[in-house]
Write an enzyme that holds these catalytic residues in place. Structure first.
Site, PDB file in Angstrom:
ATOM      1  N   LYS A   1     -52.898  42.695  -4.692  1.00 29.69           N
ATOM      2  CA  LYS A   1     -51.992  43.558  -5.451  1.00 29.69           C
ATOM      3  C   LYS A   1     -50.559  43.563  -4.911  1.00 29.69           C
ATOM      4  CE  LYS A   1     -54.819  45.433  -8.547  1.00 29.69           C
ATOM      5  NZ  LYS A   1     -54.654  45.078  -9.964  1.00 29.69           N
TER       6      LYS A   1
ATOM      7  N   GLU B   1     -49.486  53.181 -12.040  1.00 29.84           N
ATOM      8  CA  GLU B   1     -50.815  53.734 -12.283  1.00 29.84           C
ATOM      9  C   GLU B   1     -51.761  53.100 -11.293  1.00 29.84           C
ATOM     10  OE1 GLU B   1     -49.779  51.034 -13.833  1.00 29.84           O
ATOM     11  OE2 GLU B   1     -51.505  49.762 -13.391  1.00 29.84           O
TER      12      GLU B   1
ATOM     13  N   SER C   1     -60.249  38.452  -3.593  1.00 27.13           N
ATOM     14  CA  SER C   1     -59.051  39.213  -3.963  1.00 27.13           C
ATOM     15  C   SER C   1     -58.798  40.455  -3.123  1.00 27.13           C
ATOM     16  CB  SER C   1     -59.134  39.598  -5.432  1.00 27.13           C
ATOM     17  OG  SER C   1     -60.358  40.262  -5.682  1.00 27.13           O
TER      18      SER C   1
END
Lengths: 403, 266
Positions: free
Chosen positions: A96, A118, A385
């Site tokens: 991210k 968000e 990830s």
């Protein structure tokens, strides 16, 4: 398909991936989206911007992330060779941050003084809070009140880094509602606020920007695999919720047709149970959060509640580029159940000493199921990830353990 | 395009501006909302029927809750069309406009246009309709004599306004501030200038909505435009009466009469 793949150049000037994507938002947001798009196009290839970005990726995030050979797991699976692209080793523990590092630089160039985002599981919220702290920018994170309960540790992490966490209790009180609320805030403070969407979702230009910032993962993999194998991997596997880690690793390989790309959605309690979060496997095209894409919805166009053991995949939509890649057949989308994902979580922890995020565990579950069917010489790369530390509570609960 | 055009003319003849009201179909159940719409039809000039959506991105908390209540009463698109048909039995003159989100309209497929026409709807407001699809919707609706009502906001650049008015009919809905429905108006001068600019570019009536909470604002806004839209305030009123039917309707009527007086030319 062959022709389309060779000339792959999306989104088009209207922000479309074929019929998907676009900009379905209220009129107030249009000019901010246009401003973002034109600034991004201008500085995308700007040398100074790229230098700044590269520096942050190296010294703040810790890139490049290693490509790791999971030897013991490969031996157990007794099939293709499995490699892991270690995005879990990034600062804040997931892919991210590749996006938030880039977007915060964009926000600064636009002179925005306030950042909103968000978050579902909290990984994007933590990554946003971290870059905002590093740049000294005000940061507000919208999070469903349901998720705040489930992910208390990440909420505390964000607060420690100076972010304000706003609970959202409308709708289903989860990720999709947090996104609605962030959009509402953005409309209200549009002049001084930048909204950092955390996935390859939302109105144009977000799916493109978030993809581009994450594609460092695939670009690194290209170099690493040339050095390590003398060729590209045979298969690349990634989990798909909104789909940013998958787009990041797939995108640089789209024109390399010899590389199979596999996206794995969350099948929850099973696709036939209806309790899942797999719009590509069991949904239909519609419009949500400013984009046209595959959605979980009823025949009246109301969005359905979703279920997945992993909060990060618990989303009724998917990035529009995935919808496009599904329909053109370039990426194959499959799904793994909660049970399969949990098993993969345990396997990788025990066999390799790597605790994967529950999201990632869905991609690993596909490998568990399919490695045997592949040739021993085949090379499979999984985008690892994120790390699983955040999921201790959920895994323990599934195992019937109380702390 | 008869009814909407007529309603603006009628108001003009009565030396008044147009009062447009918004309420959500199915809040807090289908019969309750029918009674509310009948009341609105007898006092307002145009009524907007909100099509409830699970994810109403542009709404403030009052209208969000209203959508949630409506959905939990099992409202569907076909029930909304039956509701419109029933309202048309009682009232044939006043325009009825459906206001909602793209996904609910898309779910009806190509039949959408014929179905709404047959039910007695006069126009559509699609909150999240992108500019590049407006021509398609405009033409589809025009073919069957229905209006496509578009929104313009304080952040809409002048050159975009010129593009928007090209594929609009019925009236234009000017959103009075940067924010969601039901929030508070902050900059009157900006509204005044923007409405003036829009009116210099088109003959289509321009109304002001979002944040019309009290008579004083309604009065000010209707002076500089062709009418006002009242939404959240009306839902608020009904909520205050806990959805007790008779109390709600009585209170609503009183408020509508006041708004009606406020939009009258002085």
């Amino acid at each position: 398909m062959a022709n389309k793949t060779n000339n792959y150049n999306y989104p088009d000037k209207n922000g479309r991936f074929g019929s998907f994507g676009g900009r379905y938002v209220s009129e107030t947001l249009i000019s901010a989206l246009e401003e973002l798009e034109s600034l991004y196009k201008k500085i995308k290839n700007d040398k100074k911007f790229q230098e700044e970005l590269t520096n942050d990726l190296q010294t703040f995030v810790g890139r490049p992330s290693p490509l790791y050979f999971a030897k013991r797991w490969t031996d157990k699976l007794n099939g293709a060779k499995v490699f892991l692209k270690r995005e879990d080793l990034n600062h804040t523990g997931a892919h991210k941050i590749n996006n938030t590092v880039g977007q915060v630089l964009l926000a600064k160039k636009m002179g925005k003084k306030r950042i909103i985002a968000e978050t579902g599981a909290g990984q994007h919220g933590v990554a946003t809070a971290a870059v905002c702290a590093r740049h000294g920018i005000e940061c507000i994170i919208f999070m469903g009140s349901e998720d705040i309960q489930r992910q208390a540790q990440n909420v505390y992490r964000m607060k420690l880094m100076g972010a304000e966490v706003c609970p959202v209790s409308s709708g289903t009180s989860t990720l999709k509602d947090a996104m609605n609320e962030a959009m509402r805030d953005w409309v209200s403070y549009i002049d001084d606020t930048h909204y950092i969407i955390g996935s390859v979702a939302g109105p144009h230009p977000y799916p493109m920007i978030v993809r581009d910032f994450n594609s460092i993962v695939g670009t690194e993999l290209k170099k690493q695999s040339k050095i390590l194998f003398g060729k590209y991997p045979d298969k690349i596997v990634a989990c798909v919720g909104g789909g940013s880690n998958a787009m990041g690793i797939f995108y640089p390989f789209i024109k390399d047709k010899e590389v199979d790309l596999i996206g794995v959605e969350a099948a929850g309690s099973g696709l036939s149970s209806g309790k899942h979060a797999a719009p590509l496997s069991d949904g239909s095209p519609g419009v949500l959060h400013g984009m046209k894409t595959y959605l979980m919805q009823n025949s009246d166009g109301q969005i359905l509640g979703t279920h997945s053991v992993s909060a990060g995949l618990d989303y009724p939509g998917v990035g529009p580029e995935h919808s496009f890649l599904k329909d053109m057949g370039r990426v194959h989308y499959e799904a793994a159940t909660d049970k399969e994902a949990l098993k993969a979580f345990h396997d990788l922890s025990r066999i390799e000493g790597i605790m994967p995020a529950l999201e990632t565990s869905h991609a690993l579950a596909w490998v568990s199921k399919n490695a045997k069917k592949l040739k021993k010489s085949d090379i499979v790369v999984v985008n690892l990830s994120g790390r699983g530390d955040k999921d201790m509570q959920s895994v323990a609960k599934a195992d019937g353990i109380n702390f | 395009m008869g009814r909407i055009k007529d309603s603006f003319e009628r108001a003009r003849n009565q030396e008044s501006k147009t009062l447009i009201t918004y309420y959500v179909a199915g809040d807090n159940n289908i019969n309750f909302s029918k009674k509310v719409f009948l009341k609105l039809l007898s006092h307002a000039d145009i009524i907007e029927i909100g099509v409830p959506f699970s994810d109403p991105m542009a709404e403030g908390s009052v209208i969000q809750r209203s959508h949630e209540r409506a959905l939990s009463s099992d409202i569907t698109f076909s029930k909304i069309l039956s509701l419109v048909k029933e309202l048309r039995i009682h009232n044939q003159d006043k325009p009825i406009v459906l206001m909602g989100y793209m996904n609910n309209f898309l779910s009806q497929g190509e039949n959408l246009f014929k179905k709404i026409k047959k039910a007695g709807v006069d126009g559509l407001i699609i909150v999240d309709l992108p500019y590049e699809e407006s021509e398609f919707f405009y033409n589809k609706l025009k073919d069957i004599d229905l209006d496509l009502i578009r929104l313009i906001s304080p952040t809409t650049p002048k050159k975009t306004i010129e593009k928007i008015v090209k594929f609009s009919s019925g009236f234009l809905y000017y959103v009075s501030f940067r924010g969601v429905t039901g929030a508070k108006l902050s900059n009157f001068k900006e509204v005044q200038d923007k409405v003036k600019y829009i009116k210099s570019k088109t003959k289509i009536p321009v109304v002001v909505g979002f944040g019309i909470k009290e008579g004083e604002i309604a009065q000010k806004m209707s002076k500089i435009s062709d009418g006002v839209v009242v939404g959240s305030r009306l839902i608020d009123i009904i909520q205050q009466k806990n959805f007790r039917l008779n109390d709600s309707l009585k209170f609503l009527e009183k408020s509508l009469k006041t708004f009606k007086r406020d939009v009258r030319k002085k």
